[in-house]
Design a protein around this motif. Structure first.
Motif, short mmCIF file in Angstrom:
data_model
loop_
_atom_site.label_atom_id
_atom_site.label_comp_id
_atom_site.label_asym_id
_atom_site.label_seq_id
_atom_site.Cartn_x
_atom_site.Cartn_y
_atom_site.Cartn_z
N VAL A 82 -11.72 11.24 -31.83
CA VAL A 82 -10.63 12.14 -31.14
C VAL A 82 -9.35 11.48 -31.01
O VAL A 82 -9.27 10.21 -30.53
CB VAL A 82 -11.23 12.57 -29.75
CG1 VAL A 82 -10.24 13.57 -29.02
CG2 VAL A 82 -12.74 13.12 -30.26
N ASN A 119 -12.54 15.67 -24.50
CA ASN A 119 -12.39 14.51 -25.29
C ASN A 119 -13.75 13.87 -25.21
O ASN A 119 -14.22 13.42 -26.32
CB ASN A 119 -11.24 13.54 -24.70
CG ASN A 119 -11.07 12.36 -25.52
OD1 ASN A 119 -11.92 11.81 -26.16
ND2 ASN A 119 -9.89 11.85 -25.40
N ASP A 178 -6.42 11.66 -28.31
CA ASP A 178 -5.71 12.23 -26.91
C ASP A 178 -4.23 11.84 -27.11
O ASP A 178 -3.59 11.28 -27.75
CB ASP A 178 -6.38 11.89 -25.96
CG ASP A 178 -6.73 12.73 -24.78
OD1 ASP A 178 -5.59 13.21 -24.50
OD2 ASP A 178 -7.50 12.65 -23.99
#
Length: 277
Positions: free
Chosen positions: A27, A17, A29
């Motif tokens: 990104v 990440n 997550d």
């Protein structure tokens, strides 16, 4: 969507990440998926999905890592066929399982995080919405992400089997021209070559060693900071109510009121009979 990290958690996903973020990718997550796409994931877990759903979910996102997205890597790739796929693994399934246990132990030892599961509405929605659905869909085990306060029960054999099966499926079915089996120890070079981006000067990041990510999230991640604020507010409200009740309990009229209310309730269910004790 440009990059799909198909790796199970505790295989270097937090390092991945950070690495992708440093390379300029936006990104998502586990937390981002659970907070910003919670309704979509609940629909996926409960009712199913279409390729168009994933396309809408990630049209403005560059990369996904960790659960639940990693388990649905193939469905996301159908929506974004040009995206590249990365898989990371631990040395063995035993090492991976021990790492999972360590992460859960760290969470159990963090009392702020544990209390947030009760006193933060956002935290409850995350764990009992996306977290619950993820555990059930991936591991077939609805309590996988619950704290030991709520009766967590680990199924080591099932989890290891799911880990083996997931990795084997990715290795067998990911398109060869868009796939990278990546080892964090290799550093930036193979990753950047695969993605076609310049190699950063700084060392390759290593994050969440020993499950320490929780303390950092509590102070840096906007969604988790919001959960912590909800926890503080809820705690303050409960303390104020407790103080008020203790104060009123000293008043005779209040005690009489509570006693009468209690007797009325017992009468209603047939447990109380008028008599002097």
């Amino acid at each position: 969507m440009k990059v799909i990290v198909a790796s199970f958690p505790k295989t270097g996903t937090k390092s991945m990440n950070l690495a992708l973020t440093k390379l300029g990718y936006k990104v998502y997550d586990f937390i981002e998926n659970g907070v910003y796409l919670r309704e979509e994931w609940c629909t996926i877990f409960n009712d199913g999905w279409t390729t168009e759903m994933f396309r809408k979910m990630y049209e403005d996102i560059d990369a996904v890592v960790d659960l639940p997205a990693c388990y649905f890597w193939e469905e996301i790739h159908k929506a974004f066929p040009d995206a590249k796929i990365i898989l990371t693994m631990r040395e063995s399934e035993d090492v991976w399982y021990k790492s999972i246990l360590r992460q859960l132990i760290v969470g159990d030892e963090n009392y702020t995080f544990r209390l947030m599961q009760i006193l933060s509405p956002s935290q409850r929605r995350l764990l009992h919405g996306t977290g619950y659905g993820t555990g059930l869909a991936v591991f077939g085990y609805k309590q996988i992400f619950d704290s030991k306060w709520f009766g967590r029960k680990m199924n080591e054999q099932l989890m290891k089997m799911k880990y083996r099966a997931h990795n084997a499926y990715v290795l067998q079915n990911a398109p060869r021209d868009k796939f990278l089996l990546f080892n964090m120890k290799e550093g930036w070079e193979p990753l950047c070559k695969f993605l076609g981006v310049p190699v950063p000067v700084e060392p390759f990041p290593h994050k969440n060693a020993g499950g320490t990510i929780l303390n950092e999230l509590l102070t840096t991640h906007p969604a988790v900071i919001k959960m912590k604020k909800e926890f503080v507010i809820s705690s303050a409200v409960l303390c104020t109510m407790a103080i008020l009740i203790l104060f009123l309990a000293r008043k005779k009229d209040f005690r009489s009121f509570v006693s009468g209310l209690f007797r009325s309730a017992l009468k209603t269910i047939g447990w109380y009979k008028d008599r002097k004790v």
